[in-house]
Design an enzyme around this catalytic site. Sequence first.
Site, mmCIF file in Angstrom:
data_model
loop_
_atom_site.group_PDB
_atom_site.id
_atom_site.type_symbol
_atom_site.label_atom_id
_atom_site.label_comp_id
_atom_site.label_asym_id
_atom_site.label_seq_id
_atom_site.Cartn_x
_atom_site.Cartn_y
_atom_site.Cartn_z
ATOM 1 N N SER A 1 8.430 3.622 4.409
ATOM 2 C CA SER A 1 9.271 3.786 4.118
ATOM 3 C C SER A 1 8.931 3.446 2.942
ATOM 4 C CB SER A 1 10.416 2.493 4.413
ATOM 5 O OG SER A 1 11.281 3.126 4.002
ATOM 6 N N ASP B 1 0.668 -1.056 0.019
ATOM 7 C CA ASP B 1 -0.187 -0.190 0.384
ATOM 8 C C ASP B 1 0.817 1.124 0.000
ATOM 9 O OD1 ASP B 1 -1.567 -1.411 0.470
ATOM 10 O OD2 ASP B 1 -2.643 -1.255 2.112
ATOM 11 N N HIS C 1 4.382 -7.525 -0.056
ATOM 12 C CA HIS C 1 4.284 -8.675 -0.467
ATOM 13 C C HIS C 1 4.808 -9.008 -2.055
ATOM 14 C CE1 HIS C 1 0.377 -9.787 2.145
ATOM 15 N NE2 HIS C 1 1.470 -8.064 2.139
#
Length: 290
Positions: A257, A96, A153
């Site tokens: 980050s 995200d 992911h």
Amino acid sequence: MMTSNSYWQRLKVAFQYVMPQIYLTQIAGWFAKQKWGKITHFVIKAFAKKYNIDMSIAQKEQFSDYASFNEFFIRPLKENARPINQNPTALCLPADGRISECGHIDDNLLLQAKGHFFSLEDLLAEDKELVETFKNGEFVTTYLSPRDYHRVHMPCDATLRKMIYVPGDLFSVNPFLAQHVPNLFARNERVICVFDTEFGTMVQILVGATITASIGTTWAGVINPPRHNEVKTWTYEGESAVKLLKGQEMGWFQLGSTVINLFQANQVRLADHLSVNEPVRMGEILAYKK
């Protein structure tokens, strides 16, 4: 004549150079792992309110369910909160966040922000084989703000071949600093993961930042801390090779980050909807096989 706005902008940039980045990050990391009961729950609630975090998609919806701030920050989401696109010819976004930059690697140069470029040599710690692999390829940089889901992911099925820890600075990586600190992503601490995929060799880089107390992977656990002063490399061959599936978790940040993906030339076509500052979600389409 310098305006008050430009003065404050210069001051913010200057502060990034002089502040004790590592010590601040170590202090933040210490506080984030403390289990202080109601105090911890109050801090988590205030943080969630400030950044408008949607707790309805978290596996644990109640602030009181988290013993520490770190536990809250890497909270897992409910199943199907982030559907993985099942198109076999498509790669998915790993996290995200917002697209910081994306596009073509011009020989060995990547765009950091308007007017700022950095090189594959610097980003990949002068690994000559990797540099040659990704010349004239494609890249996508995803910025994870404090409000975002902070597990990372896999864009596709892959086999891990190499992991490289690169020590460095801990500048903030928000869009403002990306526009004002040269070579930002190539000077910050980072973990480079090299994968074999049906889309060619792919790199997924987890970039550290100020207050990012740690970076971890699912196969090696916490990579930092402790922080090291030299580049460290792990190889995964034969029986030690790590196989991961599309959409599977591969790592995490404890505080926000950036993730950078690199693809070989003539292997993928970036999705048309990707644009700078565009909000994205893990599982959405990142690119298609050429």
